[in-house]
Scaffold this motif. Structure first.
Motif, short mmCIF file in Angstrom:
data_model
loop_
_atom_site.label_atom_id
_atom_site.label_comp_id
_atom_site.label_asym_id
_atom_site.label_seq_id
_atom_site.Cartn_x
_atom_site.Cartn_y
_atom_site.Cartn_z
N PRO A 178 0.86 -1.19 0.00
CA PRO A 178 0.00 0.00 0.00
C PRO A 178 0.90 1.25 0.00
CG PRO A 178 -0.55 -1.53 1.79
CD PRO A 178 0.79 -1.91 1.27
N ILE A 179 0.69 2.13 -0.95
CA ILE A 179 1.55 3.31 -1.09
C ILE A 179 0.70 4.53 -1.36
CG2 ILE A 179 1.96 2.89 -3.55
CD1 ILE A 179 4.81 3.97 -3.10
N ARG A 180 1.11 5.64 -0.78
CA ARG A 180 0.45 6.92 -1.02
C ARG A 180 1.52 7.93 -1.45
NH1 ARG A 180 -1.58 5.73 3.98
NH2 ARG A 180 -0.60 7.56 4.92
N PHE B 236 7.69 17.00 -15.86
CA PHE B 236 6.33 17.37 -16.23
C PHE B 236 5.79 18.50 -15.35
CE2 PHE B 236 6.89 12.92 -17.40
CZ PHE B 236 6.59 12.97 -18.75
N GLY B 237 6.66 19.15 -14.60
CA GLY B 237 6.25 20.30 -13.81
C GLY B 237 5.69 19.96 -12.45
N PHE B 238 5.86 18.73 -11.98
CA PHE B 238 5.35 18.33 -10.67
C PHE B 238 6.51 18.06 -9.72
CE2 PHE B 238 1.77 17.30 -13.42
CZ PHE B 238 0.70 17.77 -12.69
N LYS B 239 6.25 18.25 -8.44
CA LYS B 239 7.21 17.90 -7.40
C LYS B 239 6.56 16.89 -6.46
CE LYS B 239 5.89 21.85 -4.51
NZ LYS B 239 6.37 23.04 -3.76
N ILE B 240 7.36 15.97 -5.98
CA ILE B 240 6.88 14.94 -5.05
C ILE B 240 7.07 15.45 -3.63
CG2 ILE B 240 7.12 12.56 -4.29
CD1 ILE B 240 6.08 12.88 -7.14
N GLU B 241 5.99 15.60 -2.92
CA GLU B 241 6.05 16.10 -1.55
C GLU B 241 6.43 14.99 -0.57
OE1 GLU B 241 5.85 19.12 -0.59
OE2 GLU B 241 5.06 20.14 -2.37
N ASN B 242 5.85 13.83 -0.76
CA ASN B 242 6.11 12.75 0.21
C ASN B 242 5.65 11.43 -0.39
OD1 ASN B 242 6.99 11.57 2.53
ND2 ASN B 242 5.30 12.27 3.82
N VAL B 243 6.33 10.37 0.02
CA VAL B 243 5.94 9.01 -0.35
C VAL B 243 5.77 8.21 0.93
CG1 VAL B 243 6.62 6.88 -1.51
CG2 VAL B 243 7.11 9.09 -2.59
N LEU B 244 4.60 7.66 1.14
CA LEU B 244 4.30 6.89 2.35
C LEU B 244 4.00 5.45 1.97
CD1 LEU B 244 1.93 9.48 4.07
CD2 LEU B 244 4.38 9.17 4.47
N VAL B 245 4.73 4.54 2.58
CA VAL B 245 4.55 3.11 2.31
C VAL B 245 4.11 2.43 3.59
CG1 VAL B 245 5.64 0.98 1.55
CG2 VAL B 245 6.29 3.14 0.48
N ASP B 246 2.97 1.77 3.57
CA ASP B 246 2.50 1.00 4.71
C ASP B 246 3.13 -0.39 4.69
OD1 ASP B 246 0.93 3.07 5.62
OD2 ASP B 246 -0.82 2.45 4.46
N ASP B 247 2.84 -1.16 5.73
CA ASP B 247 3.41 -2.51 5.80
C ASP B 247 2.94 -3.36 4.62
OD1 ASP B 247 4.72 -2.00 8.15
OD2 ASP B 247 3.08 -2.69 9.43
N PRO B 248 3.87 -3.98 3.93
CA PRO B 248 3.48 -4.87 2.83
C PRO B 248 2.58 -5.99 3.35
CG PRO B 248 5.83 -4.40 2.75
CD PRO B 248 5.34 -3.87 4.06
N GLN B 249 1.59 -6.34 2.56
CA GLN B 249 0.64 -7.38 2.93
C GLN B 249 0.92 -8.64 2.10
OE1 GLN B 249 -1.50 -6.83 5.47
NE2 GLN B 249 -0.52 -4.81 5.60
N PRO B 250 1.40 -9.71 2.75
CA PRO B 250 1.68 -10.94 1.99
C PRO B 250 0.40 -11.59 1.52
CG PRO B 250 1.95 -11.33 4.34
CD PRO B 250 1.71 -9.86 4.18
N SER B 251 0.54 -12.42 0.50
CA SER B 251 -0.61 -13.17 0.00
C SER B 251 -1.05 -14.21 1.03
CB SER B 251 -0.25 -13.87 -1.31
OG SER B 251 0.80 -14.81 -1.09
N VAL B 252 -2.26 -14.77 0.81
CA VAL B 252 -2.79 -15.77 1.75
C VAL B 252 -1.85 -16.97 1.82
CG1 VAL B 252 -4.71 -17.31 2.22
CG2 VAL B 252 -5.15 -15.02 1.32
N GLN B 253 -1.36 -17.43 0.68
CA GLN B 253 -0.46 -18.60 0.66
C GLN B 253 0.82 -18.30 1.41
OE1 GLN B 253 -1.89 -17.22 -1.94
NE2 GLN B 253 -3.27 -18.77 -2.82
#
Length: 299
Positions: free
Chosen positions: A91-93, A159-176
């Motif tokens: 999950p990433i924002r 493209f004229g944009f700046k990245i303010e922040n990148v937030l990564v939550d805990d990766p979620q493994p598959s059911v298997q």
């Protein structure tokens, strides 16, 4: 002069009418945290900041609608495959905004900024995750965020944009994968339990052996002390016996041995047993009746 007055009035009226018609198209009102881009015959010419400004009337110049400068955020659950073949969802924002001076590129170069930035985010997250192990995704999440943010900043800056922040939550493994981890953890717990039980048994065995050794040492010391007491008592009794009877020590010892043998026979007989008692070699120099011994025939 009278004929000229109506003409002047007419021109004034016409001028007022034209201004009234064209004036609204000359006024540019830009909202707060927005910009509007001015186009001259369809070609970009300038950027107007928040507030009131003016431009040439339509159709010479036109103004775009308000273009937001606010920080925007897109959220995405990106399915990735790590370098050790683990499939997880990250999950990433990403928070981004139009950078100062980049209004022209941001407005004209990207048709749908959100969708295209989302596409860049997905590609970059998958590319970065493919070089990391599953454990790295958890343990090095800050490094993961920094790498994604740095790469996106370079790409989106074009493209004229700046990245303010990148937030990564805990990766979620598959059911298997989650079930596999549960099995691994359960096996580790069983192994730890078996190790603990074995260590407890070892400690218990060592303690029992140490206790047994200490017990044997104490008993040995007691036996030794007991034998010393007996030896001292026998020596004292032997000395007194020889002093009073005048026998030599060897005869006195023979006498004591004879007495012990007779006591043994008596004790055995009282217990209901049958004993065959054979004396040692014939003794000489001592009265056999006194010693309580019978010399076998033929010797």
């Amino acid at each position: 002069m009278d004929s000229g007055i109506p003409n002047f009035v007419f021109f004034v009226i016409v001028a007022i009418f034209v201004v009234a018609v064209l004036l609204p198209s000359m006024i540019v009102i830009t909202g707060q945290q927005n910009v509007r881009l001015i186009e001259t015959f369809g070609r970009f010419s300038s950027v107007r900041q928040a507030g009131l400004s003016f431009k040439l009337p339509w159709p010479i110049q036109t103004a775009t609608s308000n273009f937001s400068l606010r920080v925007r955020e897109i959220a995405e659950d990106v399915g990735v495959k790590s370098s050790d073949n683990a499939f997880v969802v990250v999950p990433i924002r990403v928070q981004f905004a139009v950078k100062e001076g980049g209004e022209r590129d941001a407005f004209y170069r990207l048709d749908d900024p959100d969708a295209q930035i989302r596409s860049y985010v997905v590609n970059q997250v998958r590319s970065t995750a493919s070089n990391m192990t599953f454990d790295d995704l958890f343990r090095s999440r800050d490094a993961f965020e920094t790498d994604v943010e740095r790469t996106l900043a370079v790409r989106m800056g074009e493209f004229g944009f700046k990245i303010e922040n990148v937030l990564v939550d805990d990766p979620q493994p598959s059911v298997q994968l989650r079930e596999a981890f549960d099995r691994v953890i359960a096996a580790q717990r069983l192994k730890e339990a078996a190790t603990n039980e074995g260590e407890a048994l070892r400690i218990k065995s060592v303690a029992a052996a140490q206790a047994e050794g200490e017990s044997l040492r104490i008993r040995g010391e007691a036996y030794a002390a007991f034998r010393n007491i007996i030896a001292e008592g026998n020596a004292e009794a032997l000395t007194k016996f020889t002093d009073k009877t005048g026998l030599i020590e060897k005869d006195a010892l023979d006498f004591f041995i004879s007495v012990n043998e007779m006591e043994a026979v008596t004790t055995a007989a009282q217990a209901g047993g049958r004993v065959v008692f054979v004396t040692g070699s014939a003794r000489s120099g001592v009265d056999k009746a006194v010693l309580g011994m019978v010399e076998p025939d033929g010797e």
